[in-house]
Design an enzyme around this catalytic site. Structure first.
Site, PDB file in Angstrom:
ATOM      1  N   LEU A   1      40.036  30.846  43.399  1.00  0.00           N
ATOM      2  CA  LEU A   1      39.398  30.357  44.258  1.00  0.00           C
ATOM      3  C   LEU A   1      39.347  31.408  45.465  1.00  0.00           C
ATOM      4  CD1 LEU A   1      39.622  26.541  42.993  1.00  0.00           C
ATOM      5  CD2 LEU A   1      37.016  28.480  42.218  1.00  0.00           C
ATOM      6  N   ASP A   2      37.918  31.108  46.273  1.00  0.00           N
ATOM      7  CA  ASP A   2      38.555  31.538  47.663  1.00  0.00           C
ATOM      8  C   ASP A   2      38.947  31.048  48.249  1.00  0.00           C
ATOM      9  OD1 ASP A   2      36.319  30.666  49.280  1.00  0.00           O
ATOM     10  OD2 ASP A   2      34.785  31.340  47.408  1.00  0.00           O
ATOM     11  N   TYR A   3      39.267  31.310  49.709  1.00  0.00           N
ATOM     12  CA  TYR A   3      40.016  30.537  50.846  1.00  0.00           C
ATOM     13  C   TYR A   3      39.172  29.127  51.111  1.00  0.00           C
ATOM     14  CZ  TYR A   3      42.609  30.166  55.454  1.00  0.00           C
ATOM     15  OH  TYR A   3      43.286  29.038  55.795  1.00  0.00           O
ATOM     16  N   GLU A   4      37.641  29.514  51.417  1.00  0.00           N
ATOM     17  CA  GLU A   4      37.085  28.021  51.438  1.00  0.00           C
ATOM     18  C   GLU A   4      36.826  27.153  50.631  1.00  0.00           C
ATOM     19  OE1 GLU A   4      36.550  26.599  54.866  1.00  0.00           O
ATOM     20  OE2 GLU A   4      37.669  28.531  55.913  1.00  0.00           O
ATOM     21  N   THR A   5      36.830  27.672  48.867  1.00  0.00           N
ATOM     22  CA  THR A   5      37.071  26.572  47.938  1.00  0.00           C
ATOM     23  C   THR A   5      38.227  26.089  47.392  1.00  0.00           C
ATOM     24  OG1 THR A   5      34.638  28.531  47.846  1.00  0.00           O
ATOM     25  CG2 THR A   5      35.222  26.844  45.663  1.00  0.00           C
TER      26      THR A   5
END
Length: 271
Positions: A120-124
């Site tokens: 999952l990306d950093y902001e997700t």
């Protein structure tokens, strides 16, 4: 990874590493030894696809595929499966050169060396699977197997039914066309500033939900993954980790074995 069926004769003898089937089922938490014997006698247990009724049957927990009532059973008790509700601001790796928060914060408490399934990306935020089972990780994370993932996106602006229809029909991004498997509006007409959209898709392409929503004119403000294959985040709080239940493990392994089976579709989903 190999899920080739072993010949029944090869698992019915007293070979090294083998244990009696009812004991293996009990050790895996399926039922007590006596109840496991009943399951076998009732024809509800399969080994490598074949029904087994013999009480003295033996299996190798590391290589034989066992299921009860069609649901896969993990006999190798060294394999562990956890669900993490990854917070925003954490990278989906076990180390980060930039010094940001990483997954060791959540895995260091366990004796086993765990790794994350996909990213999952950093902001997700949201559901991330942690395991030491490489076979399961391969099927769940490789795009060719097409495992579905469901996200809730808070986006800018008021999303219309026409926009939802467009996501379902498909749009074209810089790296090719993409369509949501399912999409629906969760708060129709409640706010002009933001909308909540649920999107399900099997693509593993980078930041795909964010890029899709930006393409249709509704940039993502917040994104949460709520479901991964048969697993649902439920009420697990942000930053919490829990071991999968017996039922969840069975559903996960059933999906993995079906996806990896030679009998599976010759043309799996592609991204």
């Amino acid at each position: 990874m190999s899920y080739n069926d072993a010949p029944w004769g090869a698992i019915s003898g007293n070979n090294r590493g083998e244990v009696r089937l009812h004991k293996a089922l009990a050790a895996a938490g399926v039922a007590s030894r006596r109840a496991s014997e009943d399951l076998i006698a009732e024809g509800r247990v399969r080994v490598n696809g074949s029904v087994v009724r013999e009480m003295g049957s033996r299996v190798n927990p590391e290589t034989d595929r066992v299921s009860v009532d069609g649901r896969a059973v993990q006999l190798d008790v060294s394999k562990r499966y956890y669900m993490l509700n990854k917070p925003r601001g954490v990278v989906s790796t076990m180390s980060d050169e930039a010094g940001r928060r990483d997954l060791r914060e959540f895995t260091d408490q366990f004796e086993e060396r765990l790794f994350n399934v996909g990213r999952l990306d950093y902001e997700t935020s949201g559901l991330l699977v942690l395991t030491n089972d490489g076979d399961v990780a391969h099927v769940l994370s490789h795009p060719s197997f097409g495992v579905a993932k469901t996200y809730i996106a808070k986006v800018r602006g008021q999303v219309t039914p026409q926009t939802i229809a467009k996501l379902r029909a498909g749009i074209t991004l810089d790296d090719g066309p993409i369509a949501a498997d399912r999409a629906r509006l969760l708060n129709s007409g409640e706010s002009a500033e933001h909308s909540l959209v649920e999107v399900t898709l099997h693509s593993g392409r980078n930041r795909i939900v964010r890029r899709m929503m930006a393409e249709v004119g509704h940039p993502v403000v917040d994104l949460v993954r709520r479901q991964f294959g048969p697993l649902t985040l439920g009420t697990l709080r942000s930053g919490a980790v829990r071991e999968l239940t017996k039922v969840e493990r069975g559903e996960l392994l059933t999906l993995v074995r079906a996806s990896a089976s030679p009998d599976a579709s010759a043309s799996p989903h592609t991204s």
